[in-house]
Design an enzyme around this catalytic site. Structure first.
Site, PDB file in Angstrom:
ATOM      1  N   GLN A 117     -12.019  -7.732 -19.407  1.00  0.00           N
ATOM      2  CA  GLN A 117     -11.099  -7.002 -18.530  1.00  0.00           C
ATOM      3  C   GLN A 117     -11.905  -6.117 -17.586  1.00  0.00           C
ATOM      4  O   GLN A 117     -12.480  -5.109 -18.001  1.00  0.00           O
ATOM      5  CB  GLN A 117     -10.192  -6.145 -19.421  1.00  0.00           C
ATOM      6  CG  GLN A 117      -9.220  -5.273 -18.682  1.00  0.00           C
ATOM      7  CD  GLN A 117      -8.621  -4.218 -19.603  1.00  0.00           C
ATOM      8  OE1 GLN A 117      -9.195  -3.878 -20.644  1.00  0.00           O
ATOM      9  NE2 GLN A 117      -7.471  -3.690 -19.250  1.00  0.00           N
ATOM     10  N   SER A 120     -11.895  -0.756 -15.410  1.00  0.00           N
ATOM     11  CA  SER A 120     -12.505   0.566 -15.233  1.00  0.00           C
ATOM     12  C   SER A 120     -13.735   0.523 -14.343  1.00  0.00           C
ATOM     13  O   SER A 120     -14.476  -0.464 -14.321  1.00  0.00           O
ATOM     14  CB  SER A 120     -12.919   1.135 -16.588  1.00  0.00           C
ATOM     15  OG  SER A 120     -11.813   1.189 -17.441  1.00  0.00           O
ATOM     16  N   SER A 152     -15.924  -4.464 -22.111  1.00  0.00           N
ATOM     17  CA  SER A 152     -16.183  -5.057 -23.421  1.00  0.00           C
ATOM     18  C   SER A 152     -16.314  -6.563 -23.273  1.00  0.00           C
ATOM     19  O   SER A 152     -15.541  -7.192 -22.540  1.00  0.00           O
ATOM     20  CB  SER A 152     -15.039  -4.752 -24.388  1.00  0.00           C
ATOM     21  OG  SER A 152     -14.813  -3.374 -24.444  1.00  0.00           O
ATOM     22  N   GLU A 235      -2.091  -4.425 -23.766  1.00  0.00           N
ATOM     23  CA  GLU A 235      -3.302  -3.879 -24.372  1.00  0.00           C
ATOM     24  C   GLU A 235      -2.925  -2.826 -25.413  1.00  0.00           C
ATOM     25  O   GLU A 235      -3.422  -2.817 -26.531  1.00  0.00           O
ATOM     26  CB  GLU A 235      -4.198  -3.249 -23.300  1.00  0.00           C
ATOM     27  CG  GLU A 235      -5.405  -2.519 -23.893  1.00  0.00           C
ATOM     28  CD  GLU A 235      -6.402  -2.046 -22.838  1.00  0.00           C
ATOM     29  OE1 GLU A 235      -5.994  -1.751 -21.705  1.00  0.00           O
ATOM     30  OE2 GLU A 235      -7.604  -1.972 -23.178  1.00  0.00           O
ATOM     31  N   GLU A 372      -4.926  11.737 -24.075  1.00  0.00           N
ATOM     32  CA  GLU A 372      -4.294  12.653 -23.129  1.00  0.00           C
ATOM     33  C   GLU A 372      -3.366  11.888 -22.188  1.00  0.00           C
ATOM     34  O   GLU A 372      -2.234  12.307 -21.932  1.00  0.00           O
ATOM     35  CB  GLU A 372      -5.367  13.394 -22.306  1.00  0.00           C
ATOM     36  CG  GLU A 372      -6.171  14.439 -23.087  1.00  0.00           C
ATOM     37  CD  GLU A 372      -7.265  13.853 -23.966  1.00  0.00           C
ATOM     38  OE1 GLU A 372      -7.500  12.624 -23.912  1.00  0.00           O
ATOM     39  OE2 GLU A 372      -7.901  14.623 -24.717  1.00  0.00           O
TER      40      GLU A 372
HETATM   41  C1  LIG Z   1     -15.425   1.272 -26.399  1.00  0.00           C
HETATM   42  C2  LIG Z   1     -14.761   1.169 -25.046  1.00  0.00           C
HETATM   43  C3  LIG Z   1     -14.410  -0.076 -24.558  1.00  0.00           C
HETATM   44  C4  LIG Z   1     -13.811  -0.193 -23.297  1.00  0.00           C
HETATM   45  N1  LIG Z   1     -13.525  -1.438 -22.835  1.00  0.00           N
HETATM   46  C5  LIG Z   1     -13.034  -1.578 -21.563  1.00  0.00           C
HETATM   47  C6  LIG Z   1     -12.824  -2.867 -21.003  1.00  0.00           C
HETATM   48  O1  LIG Z   1     -13.074  -3.878 -21.641  1.00  0.00           O
HETATM   49  N2  LIG Z   1     -12.390  -2.954 -19.741  1.00  0.00           N
HETATM   50  C7  LIG Z   1     -12.104  -1.849 -18.993  1.00  0.00           C
HETATM   51  O2  LIG Z   1     -11.688  -2.004 -17.867  1.00  0.00           O
HETATM   52  N3  LIG Z   1     -12.300  -0.609 -19.486  1.00  0.00           N
HETATM   53  C8  LIG Z   1     -12.755  -0.446 -20.756  1.00  0.00           C
HETATM   54  N4  LIG Z   1     -12.977   0.808 -21.259  1.00  0.00           N
HETATM   55  C9  LIG Z   1     -12.789   1.970 -20.385  1.00  0.00           C
HETATM   56  C10 LIG Z   1     -11.632   2.873 -20.739  1.00  0.00           C
HETATM   57  O3  LIG Z   1     -10.422   2.307 -20.380  1.00  0.00           O
HETATM   58  C11 LIG Z   1     -11.880   4.221 -20.051  1.00  0.00           C
HETATM   59  O4  LIG Z   1     -13.013   4.776 -20.634  1.00  0.00           O
HETATM   60  C12 LIG Z   1     -10.735   5.162 -20.166  1.00  0.00           C
HETATM   61  O5  LIG Z   1      -9.661   4.729 -19.408  1.00  0.00           O
HETATM   62  C13 LIG Z   1     -11.099   6.592 -19.748  1.00  0.00           C
HETATM   63  O6  LIG Z   1     -11.731   6.611 -18.509  1.00  0.00           O
HETATM   64  P1  LIG Z   1     -13.104   7.408 -18.287  1.00  0.00           P
HETATM   65  O7  LIG Z   1     -14.025   6.976 -19.331  1.00  0.00           O
HETATM   66  O8  LIG Z   1     -13.492   7.248 -16.881  1.00  0.00           O
HETATM   67  O9  LIG Z   1     -12.716   8.919 -18.575  1.00  0.00           O
HETATM   68  P2  LIG Z   1     -11.976   9.912 -17.569  1.00  0.00           P
HETATM   69  O10 LIG Z   1     -10.773   9.249 -17.040  1.00  0.00           O
HETATM   70  O11 LIG Z   1     -12.938  10.487 -16.635  1.00  0.00           O
HETATM   71  O12 LIG Z   1     -11.463  11.031 -18.580  1.00  0.00           O
HETATM   72  C14 LIG Z   1     -12.248  12.132 -18.982  1.00  0.00           C
HETATM   73  C15 LIG Z   1     -11.336  13.083 -19.726  1.00  0.00           C
HETATM   74  O13 LIG Z   1     -10.323  13.571 -18.833  1.00  0.00           O
HETATM   75  C16 LIG Z   1      -9.042  13.362 -19.388  1.00  0.00           C
HETATM   76  N5  LIG Z   1      -8.053  13.125 -18.347  1.00  0.00           N
HETATM   77  C17 LIG Z   1      -8.175  12.301 -17.281  1.00  0.00           C
HETATM   78  N6  LIG Z   1      -7.044  12.318 -16.564  1.00  0.00           N
HETATM   79  C18 LIG Z   1      -6.189  13.147 -17.178  1.00  0.00           C
HETATM   80  C19 LIG Z   1      -4.848  13.582 -16.930  1.00  0.00           C
HETATM   81  N7  LIG Z   1      -4.167  13.153 -15.892  1.00  0.00           N
HETATM   82  N8  LIG Z   1      -4.282  14.457 -17.801  1.00  0.00           N
HETATM   83  C20 LIG Z   1      -4.957  14.899 -18.868  1.00  0.00           C
HETATM   84  N9  LIG Z   1      -6.225  14.527 -19.153  1.00  0.00           N
HETATM   85  C21 LIG Z   1      -6.831  13.662 -18.313  1.00  0.00           C
HETATM   86  C22 LIG Z   1      -9.236  12.159 -20.277  1.00  0.00           C
HETATM   87  O14 LIG Z   1      -8.205  12.079 -21.254  1.00  0.00           O
HETATM   88  C23 LIG Z   1     -10.598  12.419 -20.866  1.00  0.00           C
HETATM   89  O15 LIG Z   1     -10.486  13.294 -21.943  1.00  0.00           O
HETATM   90  C24 LIG Z   1     -13.557   0.954 -22.524  1.00  0.00           C
HETATM   91  C25 LIG Z   1     -13.905   2.215 -23.017  1.00  0.00           C
HETATM   92  C26 LIG Z   1     -14.518   2.334 -24.262  1.00  0.00           C
HETATM   93  C27 LIG Z   1     -14.885   3.693 -24.764  1.00  0.00           C
END
Ligand SMILES: Cc1cc2nc3c(=O)[nH]c(=O)nc-3n(C[C@H](O)[C@H](O)[C@H](O)COP(=O)(O)OP(=O)(O)OC[C@H]3O[C@@H](n4cnc5c(N)ncnc54)[C@H](O)[C@@H]3O)c2cc1C
Lengths: 403, 373
Positions: A117, A120, A152, A235, A372
């Site tokens: 997928q 991100s 992933s 998902e 969150e």
């Molecule tokens: C093990 C793992 C596998 C993954 N696999 C995939 C995959 O296969 N494909 C893919 O596309 N993505 C994947 N992801 C990505 C995942 O979807 C993102 O990490 C996730 O959506 C959070 O985005 P970020 O890491 O950029 O954190 P950010 O969005 O930057 O968030 C940082 C912090 O801010 C908080 N925050 C952000 N916005 C808000 C809001 N509006 N209100 C309150 N709090 C908020 C978040 O909750 C978090 O605590 C994976 C992530 C992990 C850890």
């Protein structure tokens, strides 16, 4: 009895599954051939239309098929091709042109083609609709450039669900388009990313002029966000749906550890495990109730309850396991990334797999939507509370601050 | 001594400790050392010892140390926690030295402590059983004829690097401490593959190892010496947890300020802001409990045993919660190997289980405060 579905549908599914098992004994049938037989018989996703891997019956009956197929020793395809089975299948069947769906679904179901997928990005996680990867039409081919992250299984996937920006001047949700990308395209470069467990389950994916035929677009140009919703709901359901068997999943691991290690028990830990069991079972029953109540309607935002609880429950369960282990919890097998064929999941049966699962569970409240964000969804979409005051939705995407 | 009021000397000491830890343990160096056999750099130990005099802080002046107390040691520990400075400080300075001093064995102290102060001698206190249980009533190592030791111990902090070990063993009159040379014949040591790569634990096998009894008849029993050591180490671990938690809070707040999602800094979302506020409360509580335990030991502001257990319970929980929140605030990045948070997280998980762990501390605390006589 866990469903109100008419007996005839349940019987149809059970009879079909028994026939597949009889005609293709799992122990002597190659995996792809067995899964192909399941697909052809309509047992890959029972709620899909006939001919597309389904029987057109209630989604809740999938369990009936799976328990017969897997009970007879058949493979668990979701664990081999999680993004394929959990997200790509439902998205493709709903949004792809029929001939493209026909081309894609069977190799997905047999696990000959694994899926990933590509959603991100470094600048777009929770704010998925803010993503920057660009797709530009060149004749009847889209040319895609950008960087994805946390993907992933990208290192093993043949195909990807890709969300890209096709109109930077539109407000962010309206400038997105959804594609199926061939991961063998020369414009795709995958670089592994190591995680705190030591394994490299996820990757950075660089897209540099990757090409996609317009036929592999899902939904209309500019309608990618709506298609992505199908993927995200599925998902969350796939991650959070949990099992319908009492005491399975992570709580099962804790119960097993508790039974194996009477030497470690204390009254305080016993109380904690009981409370965790009750929480796990309440979550399981809520999933069951949702499945029954939704019938054949698609799952809505209520699916986020299971994802939210499942993630936090997993963490609490492994916290418990570590506390139970006491000083043994300070040991770890190896942080060296596992190599070879066995890297299908991050779970390695070994002396310290509790510790590994414990570390892995930290990602549960991040992957597939952070806790969150899920609480925002429950508050706003289920309870109808007012949303955050937005600074990013009313104006062209290119004017919204990013970073 | 007014509790929580640092003297000018103590403030200066904190600056020195921060400076040397920051210079000796930048993150790349911590990661490099994690992958080496010994897990730390002997040259850095000598710098901490002879160059800046930090290893002898709590060593009496007659043995070449500074004769300072646990408050000073806690200030040093806080800086080692902030940087995750790898090295055998806990085994040497926080466990073996106080145990040795408590035995009142002057001859052994004269032999070993100058090397500790210089940073040339690494010590360990081997006071676990063969499964890592802390301070067993029935030690799993036994002293046989001629004081030869046989048995096994696991989870011995800094046990593999130690040049000499104080080993708790069953003797004729009950548990006693013995001095064993690191290269003694019949001693095999194996580093245990740890969750926290910045601290090393070892499994010891003793097969008729020649050892010397430690302790004077007049001084504390071995069990009491081990308990004193544990109390000192608990304060040191608590202070280290404060430094590590503060570092994570700082990085979370900085990230919450600069990371934009939905066109806004994520710190502007209450879910994130409140999480950071809770981390602040945890860090403040941890700091109070850790400092209080140090002052209780040095100045008798409280029952030192109770204060140490309180510090363990409060700081271990705080450290763990702050680490988890730090991962969460950082999102996907916080889960990666490249990001420093997991190093602190693993430290928090591991430290919470050492020396009997926070469960044992909580049980002692309960005994002390729940049903007062
Ligand atoms: C093990 C793992 C596998 C993954 N696999 C995939 C995959 O296969 N494909 C893919 O596309 N993505 C994947 N992801 C990505 C995942 O979807 C993102 O990490 C996730 O959506 C959070 O985005 P970020 O890491 O950029 O954190 P950010 O969005 O930057 O968030 C940082 C912090 O801010 C908080 N925050 C952000 N916005 C808000 C809001 N509006 N209100 C309150 N709090 C908020 C978040 O909750 C978090 O605590 C994976 C992530 C992990 C850890």
């Amino acid at each position: 009895m866990t469903t109100t579905a008419p007996l005839t549908h349940r019987d149809l599914v059970a009879d079909t599954a028994r026939r597949v098992v009889a005609e293709h004994p799992p122990e002597s049938t190659p995996r792809a051939e067995f899964l192909g037989a399941c697909f052809d018989a309509g047992l890959a996703w029972v709620h899909f239309p006939r001919g597309s891997g389904g029987l057109g019956v209630e989604a809740g009956l999938q369990d009936v098929a799976d328990s017969i197929l897997q009970g007879a020793g058949g493979p668990v395809p979701f664990s081999i091709n999680p993004m394929g089975y959990g997200m790509a299948g439902p998205t493709v069947v709903e949004h792809a042109r029929p001939e493209v769906a026909a081309e894609l679904l069977r190799p997905l179901a047999t696990c000959e083609e694994l899926w990933c997928q590509l959603f991100s990005e470094p600048g777009a996680g929770s704010d998925l609709a803010g993503l920057a990867t660009r797709a530009v039409l060149d004749g009847d081919t889209w040319v895609v450039t950008g960087a994805k992250v946390w993907t992933s299984l990208a290192h093993r996937a043949r195909r990807a669900l890709l969300l890209a920006r096709t109109d930077p001047d539109a407000p962010k949700h309206r400038g997105l388009t959804y594609f199926v990308l061939d991961m063998t395209d020369p414009g795709v470069e995958v670089r592994p990313l190591r995680q705190m467990t030591g394994a490299a389950e996820f990757n950075e994916v660089h897209l540099d002029g990757a090409r996609i035929p317009d036929t592999h677009r899902l939904g209309e140009v500019g309608d990618g966000w709506r298609v992505a919703m199908t993927t995200l709901m599925n998902e969350r359901r796939a991650i959070g749906g949990g099992s319908s068997r009492r005491g399975s999943g992570s709580i099962g691991a804790a119960l097993q550890l508790w039974r194996e290690r009477p030497d470690l028990r204390t009254p305080a830990l016993r109380d904690r495990l009981t409370a965790l069991f009750a929480l796990a079972d309440a979550a399981r029953l809520t999933g069951e109730r949702q499945r029954v109540e939704s019938g054949d309607r698609p799952i809505g935002p209520e699916g986020s309850i299971g994802k939210l609880v499942g993630a936090e429950l997993n963490q609490a369960v492994y916290d418990f396991c570590m506390d139970l282990l006491g000083v043994e919890a300070t040991l770890y097998g190896s942080y060296d990334p596992p190599d070879g064929v066995d890297d299908e999941t991050d779970e390695h049966a070994g002396p310290h797999d509790v510790q590994r699962a414990f570390l892995r569970s930290r990602a549960n409240t991040i992957e597939g939507g952070t806790s969150e964000v899920l609480r925002n969804i429950l508050g706003e979409r289920l309870l109808g509370l007012p949303g955050d005051i937005r600074v990013d939705t009313g104006r062209p995407w290119r004017e919204v601050p990013r970073g | 001594m007014v509790e929580f009021e640092f003297t000018d000397e103590q403030r200066a000491l904190r600056e020195v400790a921060r400076d040397v830890c920051t210079r000796s343990a930048p993150e790349e160096e911590v990661r490099r050392l994690m992958g080496t056999a010994e897990g730390f750099d002997r040259a850095v130990l000598r710098r901490l010892g002879s160059d800046v005099g930090l290893l002898g802080l709590a060593v009496p002046e007659e043995h070449g140390g500074a004769g300072a107390g646990l408050v000073e040691l806690a200030l040093l520990a806080e800086e080692t926690g902030r940087t995750l400075l790898p090295g055998p400080l806990v085994g040497t300075v926080a466990l073996a030295v106080p145990a040795l001093l408590a035995t009142g064995d002057d001859a052994v102290a004269k032999e070993l402590l100058p090397g500790v102060v210089e940073g040339t001698t690494v010590l360990a206190l081997a006071a676990t059983d063969d499964r890592g249980g802390w301070a067993p009533a029935q030690p799993s190592v036994a002293a046989g004829a001629g004081g030869r030791l046989t048995g096994e111990q696991a989870h011995v902090l800094d046990g593999a690097a130690a040049d000499a070990l104080l080993v708790l063993a069953a003797a004729d009159d009950g548990p006693a401490l013995f001095l064993v040379d690191g290269d003694a014949a019949g001693l095999t040591r194996e580093v245990q593959s740890g969750l926290d790569l910045t601290r090393r634990q070892a499994r010891l096998r003793l097969d008729g190892v020649v050892a010397r009894p430690v302790g004077s008849a007049a001084a504390a029993t071995a069990a009491a010496a081990v308990a004193t050591a544990r109390r000192t180490a608990a304060v040191v671990l608590a202070a280290a947890a404060v430094g590590s938690a503060q570092r994570m809070l700082d990085s979370s707040v900085e990230y919450a300020r600069q990371r934009l999602q939905f066109g806004r800094p994520i710190g502007s979302f209450q879910a994130v802001k409140h999480r950071c506020a809770d981390m602040l409360v945890d860090v403040e509580h941890a700091r109070s409990a850790a400092y209080h335990a140090a002052w209780a030991a040095d100045a008798g502001t409280d029952d030192p045993e109770l204060a140490a257990d309180l510090a363990t319970v409060v700081t271990a929980e705080a450290h763990l919660r702050v680490a988890k929140s730090t991962v969460q605030v950082h999102g996907g990045i916080g889960f990666t190997w490249e990001h420093p948070t997991h190093l602190h997280y693993k430290r928090a998980v591991s430290d919470a289980a050492l020396l009997g762990g926070r469960a044992a501390a909580a049980a002692r605390l309960a005994d002390a405060v729940l049903e007062p006589a």
